[in-house]
Scaffold this motif. Structure first.
Motif, short mmCIF file in Angstrom:
data_model
loop_
_atom_site.label_atom_id
_atom_site.label_comp_id
_atom_site.label_asym_id
_atom_site.label_seq_id
_atom_site.Cartn_x
_atom_site.Cartn_y
_atom_site.Cartn_z
N VAL A 27 0.87 -1.17 0.00
CA VAL A 27 0.00 0.00 0.00
C VAL A 27 0.91 1.22 0.00
N SER A 28 0.36 2.32 -0.49
CA SER A 28 1.14 3.54 -0.57
C SER A 28 0.21 4.73 -0.42
N GLY A 29 0.72 5.80 0.15
CA GLY A 29 -0.10 7.00 0.30
C GLY A 29 0.38 7.86 1.44
N GLY A 30 -0.58 8.55 2.07
CA GLY A 30 -0.28 9.43 3.20
C GLY A 30 -0.04 10.86 2.80
N GLY A 31 -0.64 11.26 1.70
CA GLY A 31 -0.43 12.61 1.18
C GLY A 31 -1.04 13.72 2.02
N ASP A 32 -2.03 13.41 2.84
CA ASP A 32 -2.61 14.42 3.73
C ASP A 32 -2.92 13.76 5.07
N ALA A 33 -3.39 14.53 6.03
CA ALA A 33 -3.58 14.02 7.39
C ALA A 33 -4.53 12.82 7.44
N ASP A 59 5.57 15.98 3.34
CA ASP A 59 4.43 16.56 2.64
C ASP A 59 4.74 16.72 1.15
N GLY A 60 3.82 16.23 0.33
CA GLY A 60 3.94 16.38 -1.11
C GLY A 60 4.86 15.39 -1.79
N VAL A 61 5.48 14.49 -1.02
CA VAL A 61 6.38 13.51 -1.63
C VAL A 61 5.57 12.36 -2.22
N LYS A 62 5.69 12.17 -3.53
CA LYS A 62 5.10 11.03 -4.21
C LYS A 62 5.87 10.82 -5.49
N GLY A 63 5.63 9.70 -6.13
CA GLY A 63 6.34 9.40 -7.37
C GLY A 63 7.70 8.78 -7.16
N VAL A 64 7.95 8.24 -5.97
CA VAL A 64 9.22 7.55 -5.71
C VAL A 64 9.12 6.14 -6.30
N LYS A 65 10.09 5.79 -7.13
CA LYS A 65 10.13 4.44 -7.71
C LYS A 65 10.74 3.50 -6.69
N VAL A 66 10.01 2.44 -6.35
CA VAL A 66 10.45 1.48 -5.34
C VAL A 66 10.69 0.13 -6.02
N THR A 67 11.84 -0.47 -5.71
CA THR A 67 12.15 -1.81 -6.20
C THR A 67 12.57 -2.66 -5.00
N LEU A 68 11.92 -3.79 -4.85
CA LEU A 68 12.26 -4.75 -3.80
C LEU A 68 12.95 -5.93 -4.47
N LEU A 77 9.34 -6.82 -6.73
CA LEU A 77 8.30 -5.80 -6.69
C LEU A 77 8.88 -4.53 -7.28
N GLU A 78 8.13 -3.91 -8.20
CA GLU A 78 8.50 -2.62 -8.76
C GLU A 78 7.24 -1.78 -8.83
N ALA A 79 7.27 -0.63 -8.18
CA ALA A 79 6.08 0.22 -8.13
C ALA A 79 6.49 1.67 -7.91
N VAL A 80 5.53 2.56 -8.05
CA VAL A 80 5.76 3.99 -7.82
C VAL A 80 4.84 4.43 -6.68
N SER A 81 5.42 5.13 -5.71
CA SER A 81 4.66 5.52 -4.52
C SER A 81 3.62 6.59 -4.86
N GLU A 82 2.51 6.51 -4.13
CA GLU A 82 1.43 7.48 -4.26
C GLU A 82 1.48 8.50 -3.12
N GLY A 83 2.52 8.43 -2.31
CA GLY A 83 2.67 9.34 -1.18
C GLY A 83 3.99 9.06 -0.49
N PRO A 84 4.20 9.69 0.68
CA PRO A 84 5.47 9.54 1.38
C PRO A 84 5.62 8.22 2.15
N TYR A 85 4.55 7.43 2.23
CA TYR A 85 4.60 6.15 2.96
C TYR A 85 4.33 5.01 1.98
N PHE A 86 5.17 3.97 2.11
CA PHE A 86 5.06 2.81 1.22
C PHE A 86 5.31 1.58 2.08
N TYR A 87 4.29 0.74 2.24
CA TYR A 87 4.38 -0.43 3.11
C TYR A 87 4.31 -1.70 2.27
N ILE A 88 5.19 -2.66 2.59
CA ILE A 88 5.29 -3.90 1.83
C ILE A 88 5.13 -5.10 2.75
N ASN A 89 4.37 -6.07 2.28
CA ASN A 89 4.29 -7.37 2.92
C ASN A 89 4.87 -8.37 1.92
#
Length: 128
Positions: A27-33, A59-68, A77-89
């Motif tokens: 999951v990814s996100g956390g762009g606002d409170a 605040d405002g951080v998104k679009g980070v490319k994540v590779t596990l 796993l390869e994805a782009v974050s939708e916010g400053p938080y990116f959680y992986i299981n």
């Protein structure tokens, strides 16, 4: 007025969308409170938790490319974050390399995920 149509609270946000890739979910996100609160609610389900900062701010951080990557170096796993938080299981415990890249700036961490441990990793970027 139908009671079921009323929002519970003005600051409630939808739970983050669960994405599946290979044997991992994320999951990814956390762009606002409200979305941060929703992310923090689901956090216990994800043993790898990434936090992205640019110039010390989330605040405002998104679009980070994540590779596990697994221990063999294969991208699982390869994805782009939708916010400053990116959680992986991930599919299982083990040694993982987590790469994060934004605006050409790339950071990488290799960590062991064992037992009931959580990895909370902060990536601090200078890129704008």
């Amino acid at each position: 007025m139908v009671l079921g149509a009323l929002p519970l609270h003005a600051d409630d946000a939808e739970p983050p969308k669960v994405h599946k890739q290979g044997g991992s979910t994320y999951v990814s996100g956390g762009g606002d409170a409200a979305h941060r609160k929703a992310m923090f609610t689901v956090a216990p389900k994800y043993p790898i938790q990434l936090i992205f900062e640019v110039h010390g701010e989330v605040d405002g951080v998104k679009g980070v490319k994540v590779t596990l990557r697994d221990i063999k170096g294969d991208a699982i796993l390869e994805a782009v974050s939708e916010g400053p938080y990116f959680y992986i299981n991930p599919p299982a415990g083990g040694r993982y390399t987590i790469e994060a890249e934004i605006n050409g700036e790339k950071q990488s961490m290799t960590k062991d995920l064992v037992g009931r441990r959580y990895l909370i990793l902060e990536y601090k970027f200078a890129a704008s």
